[in-house]
Design a protein around this motif. Structure first.
Motif, PDB file in Angstrom:
ATOM      1  N   GLY A  46      -0.859  -3.028  -8.015  1.00 26.71           N
ATOM      2  CA  GLY A  46       0.092  -2.768  -9.083  1.00 26.71           C
ATOM      3  C   GLY A  46       1.526  -3.102  -8.769  1.00 26.71           C
ATOM      4  N   LEU A  47       1.763  -4.010  -7.834  1.00 30.31           N
ATOM      5  CA  LEU A  47       3.134  -4.361  -7.458  1.00 30.31           C
ATOM      6  C   LEU A  47       3.447  -5.828  -7.718  1.00 30.31           C
ATOM      7  CD1 LEU A  47       3.554  -2.368  -4.110  1.00 30.31           C
ATOM      8  CD2 LEU A  47       4.312  -1.722  -6.400  1.00 30.31           C
ATOM      9  N   GLU A  48       2.784  -6.407  -8.682  1.00 33.26           N
ATOM     10  CA  GLU A  48       3.045  -7.807  -9.018  1.00 33.26           C
ATOM     11  C   GLU A  48       4.514  -7.971  -9.423  1.00 33.26           C
ATOM     12  OE1 GLU A  48       1.085 -11.394 -11.712  1.00 33.26           O
ATOM     13  OE2 GLU A  48       0.582  -9.299 -12.132  1.00 33.26           O
ATOM     14  N   GLY A  49       5.161  -8.974  -8.854  1.00 29.13           N
ATOM     15  CA  GLY A  49       6.559  -9.231  -9.151  1.00 29.13           C
ATOM     16  C   GLY A  49       7.531  -8.495  -8.257  1.00 29.13           C
ATOM     17  N   LEU A  50       7.009  -7.612  -7.395  1.00 26.09           N
ATOM     18  CA  LEU A  50       7.903  -6.860  -6.502  1.00 26.09           C
ATOM     19  C   LEU A  50       7.779  -7.314  -5.050  1.00 26.09           C
ATOM     20  CD1 LEU A  50       7.475  -3.213  -7.881  1.00 26.09           C
ATOM     21  CD2 LEU A  50       9.164  -4.952  -8.529  1.00 26.09           C
ATOM     22  N   GLY A  51       7.102  -8.404  -4.810  1.00 29.45           N
ATOM     23  CA  GLY A  51       6.848  -8.863  -3.445  1.00 29.45           C
ATOM     24  C   GLY A  51       8.093  -9.226  -2.673  1.00 29.45           C
ATOM     25  N   GLY A  52       9.173  -9.577  -3.363  1.00 30.89           N
ATOM     26  CA  GLY A  52      10.391  -9.973  -2.673  1.00 30.89           C
ATOM     27  C   GLY A  52      11.263  -8.806  -2.246  1.00 30.89           C
ATOM     28  N   ARG A  53      10.921  -7.595  -2.648  1.00 31.56           N
ATOM     29  CA  ARG A  53      11.751  -6.441  -2.301  1.00 31.56           C
ATOM     30  C   ARG A  53      11.424  -5.921  -0.909  1.00 31.56           C
ATOM     31  NH1 ARG A  53      12.116  -2.603  -7.714  1.00 31.56           N
ATOM     32  NH2 ARG A  53      12.695  -4.272  -9.206  1.00 31.56           N
ATOM     33  N   ARG A  54      12.469  -5.451  -0.240  1.00 30.29           N
ATOM     34  CA  ARG A  54      12.270  -4.799   1.054  1.00 30.29           C
ATOM     35  C   ARG A  54      11.928  -3.327   0.840  1.00 30.29           C
ATOM     36  NH1 ARG A  54      16.792  -7.351   5.233  1.00 30.29           N
ATOM     37  NH2 ARG A  54      16.101  -9.545   5.011  1.00 30.29           N
ATOM     38  N   PRO A  55      11.374  -2.662   1.862  1.00 26.02           N
ATOM     39  CA  PRO A  55      10.958  -1.265   1.700  1.00 26.02           C
ATOM     40  C   PRO A  55      12.049  -0.352   1.152  1.00 26.02           C
ATOM     41  CG  PRO A  55      10.038  -2.142   3.706  1.00 26.02           C
ATOM     42  CD  PRO A  55      10.937  -3.216   3.162  1.00 26.02           C
ATOM     43  N   ALA A  56      13.297  -0.543   1.575  1.00 31.71           N
ATOM     44  CA  ALA A  56      14.388   0.315   1.111  1.00 31.71           C
ATOM     45  C   ALA A  56      14.626   0.192  -0.386  1.00 31.71           C
ATOM     46  CB  ALA A  56      15.670   0.000   1.865  1.00 31.71           C
ATOM     47  N   GLN A  57      14.136  -0.884  -0.984  1.00 34.98           N
ATOM     48  CA  GLN A  57      14.311  -1.106  -2.416  1.00 34.98           C
ATOM     49  C   GLN A  57      13.110  -0.616  -3.221  1.00 34.98           C
ATOM     50  OE1 GLN A  57      14.932  -5.398  -1.711  1.00 34.98           O
ATOM     51  NE2 GLN A  57      16.939  -5.162  -2.712  1.00 34.98           N
ATOM     52  N   LEU A  58      12.152   0.011  -2.541  1.00 33.14           N
ATOM     53  CA  LEU A  58      10.943   0.509  -3.197  1.00 33.14           C
ATOM     54  C   LEU A  58      10.899   2.028  -3.138  1.00 33.14           C
ATOM     55  CD1 LEU A  58       8.362  -1.970  -1.615  1.00 33.14           C
ATOM     56  CD2 LEU A  58       9.330  -2.111  -3.916  1.00 33.14           C
ATOM     57  N   SER A  59      10.233   2.636  -4.105  1.00 33.23           N
ATOM     58  CA  SER A  59      10.045   4.093  -4.090  1.00 33.23           C
ATOM     59  C   SER A  59       9.004   4.456  -3.031  1.00 33.23           C
ATOM     60  CB  SER A  59       9.563   4.572  -5.459  1.00 33.23           C
ATOM     61  OG  SER A  59       8.241   4.097  -5.725  1.00 33.23           O
ATOM     62  N   GLY A  60       8.878   5.760  -2.757  1.00 30.96           N
ATOM     63  CA  GLY A  60       7.892   6.206  -1.775  1.00 30.96           C
ATOM     64  C   GLY A  60       6.479   5.817  -2.178  1.00 30.96           C
ATOM     65  N   GLY A  61       6.157   5.969  -3.448  1.00 31.53           N
ATOM     66  CA  GLY A  61       4.827   5.591  -3.914  1.00 31.53           C
ATOM     67  C   GLY A  61       4.582   4.106  -3.807  1.00 31.53           C
ATOM     68  N   GLN A  62       5.601   3.304  -4.105  1.00 27.80           N
ATOM     69  CA  GLN A  62       5.461   1.843  -3.975  1.00 27.80           C
ATOM     70  C   GLN A  62       5.288   1.436  -2.520  1.00 27.80           C
ATOM     71  OE1 GLN A  62       9.109   0.832  -6.012  1.00 27.80           O
ATOM     72  NE2 GLN A  62       8.041   0.326  -7.922  1.00 27.80           N
ATOM     73  N   GLN A  63       5.984   2.114  -1.617  1.00 25.84           N
ATOM     74  CA  GLN A  63       5.819   1.801  -0.198  1.00 25.84           C
ATOM     75  C   GLN A  63       4.389   2.107   0.263  1.00 25.84           C
ATOM     76  OE1 GLN A  63       8.926   3.287   2.457  1.00 25.84           O
ATOM     77  NE2 GLN A  63      10.388   3.269   0.775  1.00 25.84           N
ATOM     78  N   GLN A  64       3.827   3.233  -0.218  1.00 28.62           N
ATOM     79  CA  GLN A  64       2.447   3.544   0.153  1.00 28.62           C
ATOM     80  C   GLN A  64       1.489   2.510  -0.405  1.00 28.62           C
ATOM     81  OE1 GLN A  64       1.182   5.096   2.349  1.00 28.62           O
ATOM     82  NE2 GLN A  64       1.647   7.257   2.509  1.00 28.62           N
ATOM     83  N   ARG A  65       1.775   1.972  -1.572  1.00 25.14           N
ATOM     84  CA  ARG A  65       0.930   0.925  -2.140  1.00 25.14           C
ATOM     85  C   ARG A  65       0.983  -0.341  -1.282  1.00 25.14           C
ATOM     86  NH1 ARG A  65      -0.186   1.290  -7.987  1.00 25.14           N
ATOM     87  NH2 ARG A  65       0.283   3.422  -8.655  1.00 25.14           N
ATOM     88  N   VAL A  66       2.178  -0.675  -0.791  1.00 25.01           N
ATOM     89  CA  VAL A  66       2.298  -1.842   0.098  1.00 25.01           C
ATOM     90  C   VAL A  66       1.513  -1.602   1.381  1.00 25.01           C
ATOM     91  CG1 VAL A  66       3.887  -3.256   1.462  1.00 25.01           C
ATOM     92  CG2 VAL A  66       4.555  -2.488  -0.833  1.00 25.01           C
ATOM     93  N   ALA A  67       1.631  -0.385   1.943  1.00 25.14           N
ATOM     94  CA  ALA A  67       0.910  -0.069   3.173  1.00 25.14           C
ATOM     95  C   ALA A  67      -0.598  -0.151   2.956  1.00 25.14           C
ATOM     96  CB  ALA A  67       1.298   1.320   3.664  1.00 25.14           C
ATOM     97  N   LEU A  68      -1.076   0.308   1.802  1.00 26.56           N
ATOM     98  CA  LEU A  68      -2.501   0.226   1.506  1.00 26.56           C
ATOM     99  C   LEU A  68      -2.935  -1.222   1.359  1.00 26.56           C
ATOM    100  CD1 LEU A  68      -5.168   1.634   0.786  1.00 26.56           C
ATOM    101  CD2 LEU A  68      -4.396   1.663  -1.600  1.00 26.56           C
ATOM    102  N   ALA A  69      -2.124  -2.028   0.680  1.00 23.90           N
ATOM    103  CA  ALA A  69      -2.451  -3.449   0.533  1.00 23.90           C
ATOM    104  C   ALA A  69      -2.521  -4.128   1.895  1.00 23.90           C
ATOM    105  CB  ALA A  69      -1.403  -4.133  -0.346  1.00 23.90           C
ATOM    106  N   ARG A  70      -1.562  -3.829   2.766  1.00 23.94           N
ATOM    107  CA  ARG A  70      -1.560  -4.423   4.116  1.00 23.94           C
ATOM    108  C   ARG A  70      -2.797  -3.998   4.891  1.00 23.94           C
ATOM    109  NH1 ARG A  70       3.431  -3.074   8.007  1.00 23.94           N
ATOM    110  NH2 ARG A  70       2.449  -1.004   7.910  1.00 23.94           N
TER     111      ARG A  70
END
Length: 366
Positions: free
Chosen positions: A140-164
């Motif tokens: 669910g993070l399509e279009g947000l791939g260029g953002r660094r972790p500091a630019q993401l919410s806590g939930g979005q960061q967990q989504r990136v970690a799960l994707a990784r």
């Protein structure tokens, strides 16, 4: 999108069962962990226990990050740890540990964080980039791939970690309280995502949690760990319906009261309940909901009524939970009904014997 398996060589023993099989013994000062865990391939198991029970220690051993004193860890028939002296390094295990902290690289974008895992496991730069974009879309993070972790919410960061974590197709994933630091709404969204992606990928998983919602929503089996020992295991529904310990009962939102029986009754402190003729309860424990207990006026008058003492009052979303002694029972009441109640006060309670279940063994034991 392409993903490179992280499991490496299997070196499976002929006829070995697929999935995770471990027995872990850890001794650290006054703490001792001695727990066995079996997770069939593609199954999600919830691991629950009070703080200090050994959940994180057990996951650390499975991930290869924590030493142990005795036991073994096998994954899909491959011996990861045959003994404390014969261990597979964390990077070669095919196991990913995801905790409360997403541990993203702060200087990399979300896309590059996901691609990093793929590159480590042999993907080309182009394949890793494509895989990262595809996985960010899946979480669910399509279009947000260029953002660094500091630019993401806590939930979005967990989504990136799960994707990784899932992009590398691990043989097993270990989740250590991954939703604890998230607000309720965000945790619900990430929980739904976890359920969807673990089911879609068929990943063998162990989820350590304090939240019964995680167990119900994510897992098919539940293991209860207390004081370094597995006290109960089995299908989630069965463990929550017939809790073997007070902790498991609290998780299930139930009272579990130990008592004793004679030919005609069951007794615990001041609470006495009738026992059906011919019923046998060799290890009697009564299980009932706090909402099934009523506060009565006047002294006890009949079966299922007893005099108790208020220990404390706790706020709940629906009102007040009154904790009592003689025996230890929780009672849910509306806020207006709790007005005037105070710790130390005597109170008369009633539970309908028809609302009480007697459990003998407390569920499946490992």
């Amino acid at each position: 999108m392409s993903a490179v398996p992280a499991g490496g060589r299997t070196d499976a023993e002929p006829g070995a069962a697929a999935g995770l099989d471990a027995r872990v013994v850890v001794r650290r000062g006054g703490f001792a962990l001695d727990a066995a865990l079996q997770v069939p391939a593609g199954t999600v198991v919830a691991l629950m226990g009070p703080s200090g029970a050994g959940k994180s220690t057990l996951l650390g051993v499975l991930a290869g990050l924590t030493g142990f004193d005795d036991g073994h860890v096998r994954l899909n028939g491959r011996a990861l740890d045959a003994s404390p002296a014969c261990r597979t390094p964390p990077a070669s295990r095919g196991v990913v540990l995801l905790g409360q902290d997403p541990r993203l690289f702060p200087h990399l974008s979300a896309r590059d964080n996901v691609a990093f895992g793929l590159r480590v496991h042999g993907a080309t730069k182009g394949a890793a980039a494509d895989g990262a974009v595809g996985w960010l879309r899946r979480v669910g993070l399509e279009g947000l791939g260029g953002r660094r972790p500091a630019q993401l919410s806590g939930g979005q960061q967990q989504r990136v970690a799960l994707a990784r974590a899932l992009a590398t197709a691990p043989a097993a994933i270990l989740l250590d309280e991954p939703l604890t630091s998230l607000d309720t709404e965000t945790a619900a969204d990430v929980r739904a995502l976890l359920h969807q992606q673990l089911a879609a990928t068929g990943t063998t998983a162990v989820v350590a949690t304090h939240d019964a919602v995680d167990a119900v929503a994510l897992a098919s089996r539940l293991v209860v760990l207390e004081g370094g020992q597995v006290t109960q295991s089995g299908p989630v529904r069965e463990v929550l319906a017939s809790p073997a310990t007070r902790f498991a009962a609290a998780v299930a939102g139930l009272n579990r009261v130990e008592g004793r029986t004679d030919a005609a009754s069951w007794r615990a402190g001041n609470l006495v309940l009738p026992v059906s003729a011919g019923a046998r309860h060799p290890s009697p424990a009564a299980v009932f909901r706090p909402s099934d207990v009523r506060v009565m006026d006047g002294p006890p008058r009949g079966a299922g009524e007893w005099a108790a003492r208020i220990v404390r009052l706790e706020q709940t979303p629906a009102g007040v939970r009154v904790r009592t002694a003689d025996p230890d029972v929780a009672v849910d009441v509306a806020a207006d009904r709790a007005a005037g109640l105070a710790p130390g006060d005597p109170i008369t309670l009633r539970v309908d014997p028809a609302d009480v279940r007697f459990v003998e063994t407390g569920g499946e034991r490992p």
